[in-house]
Motif scaffolding. Structure first.
Motif, PDB file in Angstrom:
ATOM      1  N   TRP A  49       0.805  -1.214   0.000  1.00 12.86           N
ATOM      2  CA  TRP A  49       0.000   0.000   0.000  1.00 12.86           C
ATOM      3  C   TRP A  49       0.848   1.278   0.000  1.00 12.86           C
ATOM      4  CZ3 TRP A  49       0.170  -3.664   3.925  1.00 12.86           C
ATOM      5  CH2 TRP A  49       0.944  -3.323   5.032  1.00 12.86           C
ATOM      6  N   ALA A  50       2.138   1.193  -0.309  1.00  7.04           N
ATOM      7  CA  ALA A  50       3.036   2.343  -0.218  1.00  7.04           C
ATOM      8  C   ALA A  50       2.493   3.541  -0.993  1.00  7.04           C
ATOM      9  CB  ALA A  50       4.417   1.969  -0.750  1.00  7.04           C
ATOM     10  N   ALA A  51       2.617   4.718  -0.390  1.00 14.83           N
ATOM     11  CA  ALA A  51       2.203   5.956  -1.036  1.00 14.83           C
ATOM     12  C   ALA A  51       3.398   6.704  -1.618  1.00 14.83           C
ATOM     13  CB  ALA A  51       1.461   6.847  -0.038  1.00 14.83           C
ATOM     14  N   TRP A  52       4.493   6.796  -0.867  1.00 19.27           N
ATOM     15  CA  TRP A  52       5.699   7.460  -1.359  1.00 19.27           C
ATOM     16  C   TRP A  52       6.462   6.531  -2.297  1.00 19.27           C
ATOM     17  CZ3 TRP A  52       6.354  12.528  -0.593  1.00 19.27           C
ATOM     18  CH2 TRP A  52       5.611  13.133   0.426  1.00 19.27           C
ATOM     19  N   PRO A  53       7.180   7.075  -3.296  1.00 17.50           N
ATOM     20  CA  PRO A  53       7.824   6.233  -4.328  1.00 17.50           C
ATOM     21  C   PRO A  53       8.686   5.109  -3.777  1.00 17.50           C
ATOM     22  CG  PRO A  53       7.939   8.549  -4.952  1.00 17.50           C
ATOM     23  CD  PRO A  53       7.375   8.515  -3.562  1.00 17.50           C
ATOM     24  N   PHE A  54       9.574   5.418  -2.826  1.00 20.08           N
ATOM     25  CA  PHE A  54      10.471   4.406  -2.273  1.00 20.08           C
ATOM     26  C   PHE A  54      10.198   4.189  -0.783  1.00 20.08           C
ATOM     27  CE2 PHE A  54      12.713   5.850  -6.066  1.00 20.08           C
ATOM     28  CZ  PHE A  54      13.036   4.643  -6.657  1.00 20.08           C
ATOM     29  N   GLU A  55       8.957   4.290  -0.402  1.00 20.76           N
ATOM     30  CA  GLU A  55       8.542   4.034   0.975  1.00 20.76           C
ATOM     31  C   GLU A  55       8.885   2.595   1.366  1.00 20.76           C
ATOM     32  OE1 GLU A  55       4.235   3.504   3.249  1.00 20.76           O
ATOM     33  OE2 GLU A  55       4.433   5.026   1.676  1.00 20.76           O
ATOM     34  N   THR A  56       9.333   2.413   2.601  1.00 23.78           N
ATOM     35  CA  THR A  56       9.569   1.059   3.095  1.00 23.78           C
ATOM     36  C   THR A  56       8.972   0.890   4.491  1.00 23.78           C
ATOM     37  OG1 THR A  56      11.768   1.671   3.934  1.00 23.78           O
ATOM     38  CG2 THR A  56      11.662   0.603   1.766  1.00 23.78           C
ATOM     39  N   LEU A  57       8.732  -0.357   4.819  1.00 26.34           N
ATOM     40  CA  LEU A  57       8.247  -0.753   6.139  1.00 26.34           C
ATOM     41  C   LEU A  57       9.264  -1.721   6.718  1.00 26.34           C
ATOM     42  CD1 LEU A  57       5.818  -0.791   8.216  1.00 26.34           C
ATOM     43  CD2 LEU A  57       5.070  -2.866   7.009  1.00 26.34           C
TER      44      LEU A  57
ATOM     45  N   TYR B  18       9.600   7.199   4.930  1.00 29.19           N
ATOM     46  CA  TYR B  18       8.890   7.958   3.901  1.00 29.19           C
ATOM     47  C   TYR B  18       9.872   8.878   3.180  1.00 29.19           C
ATOM     48  CZ  TYR B  18       4.696   6.527   6.522  1.00 29.19           C
ATOM     49  OH  TYR B  18       3.716   5.809   7.155  1.00 29.19           O
ATOM     50  N   PRO B  19      10.525   8.397   2.116  1.00 25.78           N
ATOM     51  CA  PRO B  19      11.449   9.238   1.359  1.00 25.78           C
ATOM     52  C   PRO B  19      10.697   9.930   0.209  1.00 25.78           C
ATOM     53  CG  PRO B  19      11.956   6.871   1.142  1.00 25.78           C
ATOM     54  CD  PRO B  19      10.571   7.011   1.671  1.00 25.78           C
ATOM     55  N   PRO B  20      10.999  11.193  -0.087  1.00 25.35           N
ATOM     56  CA  PRO B  20      10.251  11.923  -1.109  1.00 25.35           C
ATOM     57  C   PRO B  20      10.789  11.797  -2.529  1.00 25.35           C
ATOM     58  CG  PRO B  20      11.737  13.428  -0.016  1.00 25.35           C
ATOM     59  CD  PRO B  20      11.938  12.075   0.635  1.00 25.35           C
ATOM     60  N   LEU B  21      12.064  11.339  -2.705  1.00 23.37           N
ATOM     61  CA  LEU B  21      12.671  11.363  -4.033  1.00 23.37           C
ATOM     62  C   LEU B  21      11.951  10.425  -4.990  1.00 23.37           C
ATOM     63  CD1 LEU B  21      16.486  11.608  -3.278  1.00 23.37           C
ATOM     64  CD2 LEU B  21      14.791  13.424  -3.567  1.00 23.37           C
ATOM     65  N   LEU B  22      11.866  10.863  -6.261  1.00 19.91           N
ATOM     66  CA  LEU B  22      11.133  10.120  -7.274  1.00 19.91           C
ATOM     67  C   LEU B  22      12.030   9.613  -8.390  1.00 19.91           C
ATOM     68  CD1 LEU B  22       8.468   9.135  -8.530  1.00 19.91           C
ATOM     69  CD2 LEU B  22       8.161  11.426  -9.480  1.00 19.91           C
ATOM     70  N   ARG B  23      12.665  10.528  -9.136  1.00 18.00           N
ATOM     71  CA  ARG B  23      13.454  10.140 -10.309  1.00 18.00           C
ATOM     72  C   ARG B  23      14.921  10.529 -10.248  1.00 18.00           C
ATOM     73  NH1 ARG B  23      12.785   6.131 -13.928  1.00 18.00           N
ATOM     74  NH2 ARG B  23      10.574   5.775 -14.261  1.00 18.00           N
ATOM     75  N   SER B  24      15.293  11.379  -9.308  1.00 18.53           N
ATOM     76  CA  SER B  24      16.696  11.775  -9.178  1.00 18.53           C
ATOM     77  C   SER B  24      16.896  12.387  -7.807  1.00 18.53           C
ATOM     78  CB  SER B  24      17.079  12.790 -10.263  1.00 18.53           C
ATOM     79  OG  SER B  24      16.545  14.072  -9.968  1.00 18.53           O
ATOM     80  N   ALA B  25      18.139  12.807  -7.550  1.00 19.83           N
ATOM     81  CA  ALA B  25      18.447  13.416  -6.266  1.00 19.83           C
ATOM     82  C   ALA B  25      17.762  14.760  -6.094  1.00 19.83           C
ATOM     83  CB  ALA B  25      19.956  13.588  -6.131  1.00 19.83           C
ATOM     84  N   SER B  26      17.252  15.319  -7.184  1.00 20.63           N
ATOM     85  CA  SER B  26      16.634  16.645  -7.112  1.00 20.63           C
ATOM     86  C   SER B  26      15.161  16.647  -7.512  1.00 20.63           C
ATOM     87  CB  SER B  26      17.407  17.642  -7.989  1.00 20.63           C
ATOM     88  OG  SER B  26      17.429  17.192  -9.336  1.00 20.63           O
TER      89      SER B  26
ATOM     90  N   CYS C  73      23.327   9.855  -3.565  1.00 27.82           N
ATOM     91  CA  CYS C  73      23.178  11.064  -2.762  1.00 27.82           C
ATOM     92  C   CYS C  73      22.789  10.660  -1.350  1.00 27.82           C
ATOM     93  CB  CYS C  73      22.110  11.982  -3.355  1.00 27.82           C
ATOM     94  SG  CYS C  73      20.417  11.331  -3.196  1.00 27.82           S
ATOM     95  N   SER C  74      22.869  11.622  -0.439  1.00 25.08           N
ATOM     96  CA  SER C  74      22.382  11.384   0.919  1.00 25.08           C
ATOM     97  C   SER C  74      20.858  11.410   0.844  1.00 25.08           C
ATOM     98  CB  SER C  74      22.909  12.461   1.872  1.00 25.08           C
ATOM     99  OG  SER C  74      22.511  12.179   3.196  1.00 25.08           O
ATOM    100  N   PHE C  75      20.258  10.224   0.814  1.00 18.69           N
ATOM    101  CA  PHE C  75      18.834  10.040   0.523  1.00 18.69           C
ATOM    102  C   PHE C  75      17.980  10.584   1.666  1.00 18.69           C
ATOM    103  CE2 PHE C  75      15.164   7.430  -0.869  1.00 18.69           C
ATOM    104  CZ  PHE C  75      15.318   7.500  -2.250  1.00 18.69           C
ATOM    105  N   PRO C  76      17.161  11.591   1.424  1.00 24.12           N
ATOM    106  CA  PRO C  76      16.345  12.159   2.496  1.00 24.12           C
ATOM    107  C   PRO C  76      15.131  11.288   2.805  1.00 24.12           C
ATOM    108  CG  PRO C  76      15.856  13.272   0.446  1.00 24.12           C
ATOM    109  CD  PRO C  76      16.963  12.296   0.140  1.00 24.12           C
ATOM    110  N   TYR C  77      14.662  11.392   4.016  1.00 26.88           N
ATOM    111  CA  TYR C  77      13.451  10.672   4.403  1.00 26.88           C
ATOM    112  C   TYR C  77      12.969  11.181   5.759  1.00 26.88           C
ATOM    113  CZ  TYR C  77      16.880   7.924   7.114  1.00 26.88           C
ATOM    114  OH  TYR C  77      17.897   7.547   7.958  1.00 26.88           O
ATOM    115  N   SER C  78      11.744  10.837   6.084  1.00 33.62           N
ATOM    116  CA  SER C  78      11.260  10.864   7.456  1.00 33.62           C
ATOM    117  C   SER C  78      10.989   9.422   7.843  1.00 33.62           C
ATOM    118  CB  SER C  78       9.976  11.695   7.602  1.00 33.62           C
ATOM    119  OG  SER C  78      10.257  13.071   7.618  1.00 33.62           O
ATOM    120  N   MET C  79      11.513   9.013   8.982  1.00 36.64           N
ATOM    121  CA  MET C  79      11.272   7.657   9.463  1.00 36.64           C
ATOM    122  C   MET C  79      10.851   7.716  10.914  1.00 36.64           C
ATOM    123  SD  MET C  79      13.601   6.468  11.938  1.00 36.64           S
ATOM    124  CE  MET C  79      13.853   4.741  11.632  1.00 36.64           C
TER     125      MET C  79
END
Length: 348
Positions: free
Chosen positions: A227-235, A301-309, A273-279
């Motif tokens: 059911w992930a909502a964010w592109p690279f969301e993990t549980l 919950y990481p926000p990145l989609l297609r690149s570091a920017s 890149c230093s991959f941003p997220y909220s965990m």
């Protein structure tokens, strides 16, 4: 359910929320393109950083010369243990359109390392173990007083993190936060209906199917949830019957350090890149009479989609209707599985 390559909706059993999945919008081979590391390299020590060892913080408070983790009460915490004026709420006539309640609590900051330039994926498993020990000891202490204890990290300026020094936070309060309350009700309802643990059943299904598994060891499983909502969301979920952070054994903590390092390295290596997220960790309410329906887990919950920017923006339809994603959970898991587990900076 591994061939859902058409527009459909998926339900999150923990929250009851739905997400619209539109894989036809992104149904093309992953190019494997990566971005060059963004931003300037950080120094090991920054004399202007309020989190570095020995430096001053607000109100002329000075940090000790700490060697591993360091915890302090947030100088600008959103919650306070005691506050004046609360009598007004007790005396006020409560209207269903204007409900309010007292919110007392405590906010702490946890510095993961004395090194200003090392985030979790750049720490050793032993160093991460010290972070986990600190999470656990602070959780146990705060859970003696508060019903709801949130251990979390915001990583990266894109996630609103005001300090690059590696750190996380703990917020504790007696009321159940909205997310924990919803998960509590849904896990309880699932167990009442099926006679088994929701996340326990989910772990078994994901291990059997493998489509969304990113990493696992004897004690932990990481998946891009169905059911992930964010592109690279993990549980990240415990495989055993662990209901809150205070119950973790030494073996479970050692395994957690290893899988946290692996997952965060995989994140950094997706776009170099230093991959941003909220965990953040979700534990059973500390004062629950029965917490058998709970399973300790963390959401990334990481926000990145297609690149570091290029990030996913939860706007428009997502804000006014429900979450929507193009990259399927299965494709995202495959991308994370296929990146190296050696941090990209080690090749520099």
């Amino acid at each position: 359910m591994n061939n859902l390559e058409f527009t459909h909706r998926r339900k999150n059993p923990l929250t009851g929320d739905w997400v619209l999945v539109s894989p036809h919008r992104n149904n093309r081979p992953w190019s494997g393109a990566t971005e060059a590391p963004s931003g300037e390299a950080l120094p090991k020590y920054d004399e202007n950083c309020p989190l570095c060892p020995g430096n001053s913080r607000a109100n002329d408070t000075h940090n000790p010369e700490y060697k591993d983790t360091f915890v302090f009460k947030n100088d600008f915490g959103a919650l306070v243990s005691e506050q004046s004026g609360t009598e007004a709420l007790a005396d006020a006539e409560q209207n269903p359109l204007f409900e309010a309640d007292v919110a007392n609590g405590e906010c702490r900051v946890i510095c993961f390392s004395p090194d200003h330039n090392k985030s979790l994926p750049e720490l050793t498993p032993n160093e991460i173990s010290k972070v986990i020990d600190t999470w656990q000891s602070n959780y146990v202490e705060l859970a003696e007083q508060y019903n709801c204890v949130h251990v979390f990290e915001n990583k990266g300026a894109i996630m609103g993190c005001s300090q690059p020094h590696p750190h996380g936070q703990i917020w504790a309060h007696d009321h159940l936060s909205t997310e924990v309350e919803v998960e509590d009700k849904n896990q309880f309802a699932y167990q009442a209906k099926h006679g088994s643990n929701l996340l326990g059943d989910y772990v078994a299904k994901e291990v059997a199917q493998q489509d969304r598994v990113v990493a696992q060891n004897d004690h932990w499983l990481v998946v891009v949830p169905f059911w992930a909502a964010w592109p690279f969301e993990t549980l990240l979920v415990a495989k055993g019957d662990v209901r809150h952070f205070g119950q973790l054994t030494q073996a479970q903590k050692d395994a957690l350090a290893e899988i946290l390092q692996e997952l965060t390295i995989r994140y950094d290596n997706v776009f170099n890149c230093s991959f941003p997220y909220s965990m953040g960790w979700h534990s059973a309410p500390a004062k629950a009479e029965d917490d058998s329906h709970w399973r300790l887990h963390a959401h990334f919950y990481p926000p990145l989609l297609r690149s570091a920017s290029v990030k996913k923006h939860m706007v428009g339809y997502e804000m006014l209707a429900e979450s929507q994603r193009d990259l399927s959970a299965e494709t995202a898991a495959k991308i994370l599985r296929e990146v190296s587990t050696t941090h990209y900076k080690q090749g520099e």
